[in-house]
Design a protein around this motif. Structure first.
Motif, mmCIF file in Angstrom:
data_model
loop_
_atom_site.group_PDB
_atom_site.id
_atom_site.type_symbol
_atom_site.label_atom_id
_atom_site.label_comp_id
_atom_site.label_asym_id
_atom_site.label_seq_id
_atom_site.Cartn_x
_atom_site.Cartn_y
_atom_site.Cartn_z
ATOM 1 N N ASP A 32 0.822 -1.211 0.000
ATOM 2 C CA ASP A 32 0.000 0.000 0.000
ATOM 3 C C ASP A 32 0.855 1.261 0.000
ATOM 4 O O ASP A 32 0.540 2.238 -0.694
ATOM 5 N N ALA A 33 1.953 1.264 0.765
ATOM 6 C CA ALA A 33 2.823 2.445 0.828
ATOM 7 C C ALA A 33 3.531 2.672 -0.498
ATOM 8 O O ALA A 33 3.684 3.823 -0.938
ATOM 9 N N VAL A 34 3.968 1.601 -1.161
ATOM 10 C CA VAL A 34 4.619 1.739 -2.467
ATOM 11 C C VAL A 34 3.633 2.325 -3.476
ATOM 12 O O VAL A 34 3.952 3.264 -4.207
ATOM 13 N N GLU A 35 2.425 1.786 -3.505
ATOM 14 C CA GLU A 35 1.426 2.288 -4.445
ATOM 15 C C GLU A 35 1.042 3.733 -4.138
ATOM 16 O O GLU A 35 0.862 4.541 -5.053
ATOM 17 N N ALA A 36 0.968 4.096 -2.865
ATOM 18 C CA ALA A 36 0.658 5.476 -2.489
ATOM 19 C C ALA A 36 1.776 6.424 -2.926
ATOM 20 O O ALA A 36 1.505 7.538 -3.401
ATOM 21 N N SER A 37 3.013 5.985 -2.791
ATOM 22 C CA SER A 37 4.154 6.796 -3.211
ATOM 23 C C SER A 37 4.122 7.045 -4.719
ATOM 24 O O SER A 37 4.349 8.167 -5.189
ATOM 25 N N ILE A 38 3.806 6.010 -5.463
ATOM 26 C CA ILE A 38 3.705 6.149 -6.917
ATOM 27 C C ILE A 38 2.557 7.096 -7.273
ATOM 28 O O ILE A 38 2.699 7.977 -8.121
ATOM 29 N N ALA A 39 1.421 6.936 -6.620
ATOM 30 C CA ALA A 39 0.275 7.814 -6.868
ATOM 31 C C ALA A 39 0.632 9.262 -6.556
ATOM 32 O O ALA A 39 0.239 10.180 -7.303
ATOM 33 N N ASP A 40 1.362 9.497 -5.470
ATOM 34 C CA ASP A 40 1.780 10.853 -5.124
ATOM 35 C C ASP A 40 2.662 11.453 -6.213
ATOM 36 O O ASP A 40 2.503 12.622 -6.588
ATOM 37 N N ARG A 41 3.610 10.653 -6.729
ATOM 38 C CA ARG A 41 4.503 11.160 -7.770
ATOM 39 C C ARG A 41 3.744 11.480 -9.053
ATOM 40 O O ARG A 41 4.027 12.469 -9.721
ATOM 41 N N ILE A 42 2.780 10.635 -9.395
ATOM 42 C CA ILE A 42 1.977 10.917 -10.583
ATOM 43 C C ILE A 42 1.107 12.153 -10.347
ATOM 44 O O ILE A 42 0.903 12.966 -11.255
ATOM 45 N N GLY A 43 0.635 12.345 -9.115
ATOM 46 C CA GLY A 43 -0.113 13.550 -8.779
ATOM 47 C C GLY A 43 0.702 14.805 -9.002
ATOM 48 O O GLY A 43 0.191 15.816 -9.499
ATOM 49 N N VAL A 44 1.992 14.751 -8.665
ATOM 50 C CA VAL A 44 2.874 15.901 -8.893
ATOM 51 C C VAL A 44 3.063 16.128 -10.391
ATOM 52 O O VAL A 44 3.119 17.279 -10.851
ATOM 53 N N LEU A 45 3.154 15.046 -11.156
ATOM 54 C CA LEU A 45 3.274 15.199 -12.612
ATOM 55 C C LEU A 45 2.025 15.845 -13.205
ATOM 56 O O LEU A 45 2.108 16.650 -14.132
ATOM 57 N N LYS A 46 0.858 15.507 -12.651
ATOM 58 C CA LYS A 46 -0.403 16.077 -13.132
ATOM 59 C C LYS A 46 -0.534 17.550 -12.755
ATOM 60 O O LYS A 46 -1.127 18.334 -13.494
ATOM 61 N N ASN A 47 -0.047 17.899 -11.578
ATOM 62 C CA ASN A 47 -0.193 19.255 -11.038
ATOM 63 C C ASN A 47 1.159 19.761 -10.540
ATOM 64 O O ASN A 47 1.378 19.884 -9.334
ATOM 65 N N PRO A 48 2.071 20.072 -11.450
ATOM 66 C CA PRO A 48 3.417 20.482 -11.022
ATOM 67 C C PRO A 48 3.395 21.780 -10.226
ATOM 68 O O PRO A 48 2.596 22.676 -10.498
ATOM 69 N N THR A 49 4.283 21.845 -9.244
ATOM 70 C CA THR A 49 4.409 23.049 -8.432
ATOM 71 C C THR A 49 5.656 23.846 -8.794
ATOM 72 O O THR A 49 5.851 24.941 -8.297
ATOM 73 N N GLU A 50 6.509 23.270 -9.651
ATOM 74 C CA GLU A 50 7.719 23.947 -10.110
ATOM 75 C C GLU A 50 7.888 23.665 -11.591
ATOM 76 O O GLU A 50 7.391 22.659 -12.104
ATOM 77 N N ALA A 51 8.602 24.545 -12.266
ATOM 78 C CA ALA A 51 8.872 24.374 -13.682
ATOM 79 C C ALA A 51 10.208 25.001 -14.011
ATOM 80 O O ALA A 51 10.735 25.819 -13.247
ATOM 81 N N SER A 52 10.774 24.641 -15.140
ATOM 82 C CA SER A 52 12.021 25.264 -15.596
ATOM 83 C C SER A 52 11.883 25.604 -17.062
ATOM 84 O O SER A 52 10.973 25.139 -17.745
ATOM 85 N N GLY A 53 12.774 26.410 -17.536
ATOM 86 C CA GLY A 53 12.757 26.809 -18.937
ATOM 87 C C GLY A 53 12.977 28.283 -19.082
ATOM 88 O O GLY A 53 13.327 28.968 -18.115
ATOM 89 N N THR A 54 12.759 28.775 -20.263
ATOM 90 C CA THR A 54 12.875 30.202 -20.537
ATOM 91 C C THR A 54 11.582 30.696 -21.177
ATOM 92 O O THR A 54 10.882 29.918 -21.824
ATOM 93 N N PRO A 55 11.277 31.968 -21.010
ATOM 94 C CA PRO A 55 10.017 32.466 -21.562
ATOM 95 C C PRO A 55 10.083 32.786 -23.049
ATOM 96 O O PRO A 55 9.100 33.261 -23.612
ATOM 97 N N TRP A 56 11.174 32.588 -23.722
ATOM 98 C CA TRP A 56 11.242 32.901 -25.147
ATOM 99 C C TRP A 56 11.356 31.682 -26.001
ATOM 100 O O TRP A 56 11.531 30.596 -25.702
#
Length: 100
Positions: free
Chosen positions: A76-100
């Protein structure tokens, strides 16, 4: 929102003694998939003499999965950890790149 997460548990390799076939280490992986997003965990579990009493030739993947879950891998903990990581991929709180 409906949970569409699917988990796939596999055993990718077994290490055993050649003299008696005793399985000493199981290499496992769990992959979670939600739509086009996925994340996985890969690890190993070691077994003590006597933990396994099925001849090597008769062992199934389901047997080994049961052994890893009863020898310290919290499914259950492994599956919850994976779900959390996919949740971050769905709703990222950080990003990188340039605006141009």
């Amino acid at each position: 929102m409906e949970n569409t997460m699917k988990y796939n548990w596999t055993i990718s390799n077994l290490e055993r003694r050649t003299a008696d076939g005793f399985i000493q280490v199981a290499h496992w992986q769990c992959t979670g998939v939600d739509g086009e997003l996925s994340s996985s965990v890969y690890a190993t579990v070691s077994f003590e003499d006597g933990d396994i009493n099925i001849p090597y030739e008769s062992v199934t993947q389901e047997d080994v999965l049961d052994w890893i879950w009863s020898n310290g891998v919290d499914k259950d903990a492994v599956e919850a950890s994976i779900a959390d990581r996919i949740g971050v991929l769905k709703n990222p709180t950080e990003a990188s790149g340039t605006p141009w």
